[in-house]
Scaffold this motif. Sequence first.
Motif, mmCIF file in Angstrom:
data_model
loop_
_atom_site.group_PDB
_atom_site.id
_atom_site.type_symbol
_atom_site.label_atom_id
_atom_site.label_comp_id
_atom_site.label_asym_id
_atom_site.label_seq_id
_atom_site.Cartn_x
_atom_site.Cartn_y
_atom_site.Cartn_z
ATOM 1 N N TYR A 43 0.855 -1.184 0.000
ATOM 2 C CA TYR A 43 0.000 0.000 0.000
ATOM 3 C C TYR A 43 0.895 1.238 0.000
ATOM 4 C CZ TYR A 43 -3.175 -3.380 2.334
ATOM 5 O OH TYR A 43 -3.923 -4.480 2.692
ATOM 6 N N ASN A 79 -14.211 6.805 6.735
ATOM 7 C CA ASN A 79 -14.022 8.248 6.924
ATOM 8 C C ASN A 79 -14.496 8.763 8.283
ATOM 9 O OD1 ASN A 79 -12.753 8.902 4.397
ATOM 10 N ND2 ASN A 79 -14.739 8.589 3.435
ATOM 11 N N SER A 108 -11.083 6.575 9.940
ATOM 12 C CA SER A 108 -11.457 5.203 9.583
ATOM 13 C C SER A 108 -10.985 4.110 10.533
ATOM 14 C CB SER A 108 -11.048 4.854 8.158
ATOM 15 O OG SER A 108 -11.727 5.686 7.247
ATOM 16 N N GLY A 137 -6.009 6.121 8.836
ATOM 17 C CA GLY A 137 -6.542 6.720 7.625
ATOM 18 C C GLY A 137 -6.400 8.227 7.655
ATOM 19 N N THR A 138 -6.395 8.812 6.469
ATOM 20 C CA THR A 138 -6.277 10.257 6.293
ATOM 21 C C THR A 138 -7.177 10.662 5.129
ATOM 22 O OG1 THR A 138 -4.598 12.017 6.279
ATOM 23 C CG2 THR A 138 -4.345 10.285 4.635
ATOM 24 N N ASP A 140 -8.615 11.298 1.685
ATOM 25 C CA ASP A 140 -8.155 10.762 0.401
ATOM 26 C C ASP A 140 -7.575 11.843 -0.505
ATOM 27 O OD1 ASP A 140 -8.662 8.110 1.047
ATOM 28 O OD2 ASP A 140 -10.721 8.198 0.308
ATOM 29 N N SER A 141 -7.793 13.105 -0.167
ATOM 30 C CA SER A 141 -7.197 14.205 -0.931
ATOM 31 C C SER A 141 -5.722 14.404 -0.586
ATOM 32 C CB SER A 141 -7.964 15.499 -0.667
ATOM 33 O OG SER A 141 -7.949 15.792 0.727
ATOM 34 N N GLU A 142 -5.266 13.828 0.525
ATOM 35 C CA GLU A 142 -3.862 13.954 0.925
ATOM 36 C C GLU A 142 -2.996 13.049 0.050
ATOM 37 O OE1 GLU A 142 -2.271 15.923 3.362
ATOM 38 O OE2 GLU A 142 -4.193 16.944 3.182
ATOM 39 N N ARG A 156 -4.557 5.632 2.758
ATOM 40 C CA ARG A 156 -5.885 5.849 2.185
ATOM 41 C C ARG A 156 -6.882 5.103 3.073
ATOM 42 N NH1 ARG A 156 -4.950 9.656 -0.441
ATOM 43 N NH2 ARG A 156 -3.783 9.698 -2.363
ATOM 44 N N ASN A 157 -8.098 5.612 3.175
ATOM 45 C CA ASN A 157 -9.091 5.026 4.071
ATOM 46 C C ASN A 157 -9.452 3.594 3.704
ATOM 47 O OD1 ASN A 157 -9.721 7.180 6.071
ATOM 48 N ND2 ASN A 157 -9.931 8.299 4.157
ATOM 49 N N ASP A 159 -7.635 1.510 2.142
ATOM 50 C CA ASP A 159 -6.462 0.671 2.405
ATOM 51 C C ASP A 159 -6.311 0.360 3.881
ATOM 52 O OD1 ASP A 159 -5.901 0.742 -0.309
ATOM 53 O OD2 ASP A 159 -4.210 2.139 -0.121
#
Length: 176
Positions: A43, A79, A108, A137-138, A140-142, A156-157, A159
Motif C-alpha cells: 500500500y 471516513n 477510519s 486513515g487520512t 483521500d485528498s492527501e 488511504r481510508n 487501504d
Amino acid sequence: MPSDSVSPPVPVNVSGTAPGIEIDLARQTLTLFPEDATSSISYPVSTALNGPGERHSSGCTPRGSHYVRAMVGGGVPLNSVFVARRPTGEVYSADLARQFPERDWILSRILWLCGLESGKNRGPGVDSFRRFIYIHGTPDSEPMGAPRSHGCIRMRNADVVDLYSRVRPGTTVLIR
C-alpha cells in the motif's frame, strides 16, 4: 494508559506464522506479509514530513521493530473521524475540513504501535506508544508516496480498513 511495567505481548510474527508489516520510509510503502506467506500486499503511505527519528516531540516517524499494541475503530463507517482514539460521530468531508482547517485528521481505523527496542523506540524520551504513533486513515485528498505526516503512518481510508481486517494485535511492524 499502561505503564512501562506492563510487559508487551510476545509478537505473533516471530516465526512467520502470522501477518507481519514492513514500512519502507524511502519508498513510502507499507507491505503486509500475510499468514499464508504466498504473496504480499503493498500500500502507498505517507510518513513524517520531518523524516525518520525516535525522539519525543520530534514529529518524526520512529524506526525499528514495533508491534500493533491496539486496534481502534472496527465497525465504524469509512471516513469516521477520531480524536484521542475515540470516534467523534463525524464523517470526514470537504465541508468539515473547511470548518476545522487546523485538525490533523485521523480517520477510519487506528493501529497503535508500540516499540520493541529499549532505548530506541521504547522507554523514556523515545517511546513510540507514548508518542501516539499510529497507522491510520487520512483524507483521500492527501498525497500518498510523499512524507507529510506529523510522525504517524497515513494511509488511504479503504487501504487502512483492508489492512485492519488482515492483522491483529501483536502483529509485528518493522519501520526502516
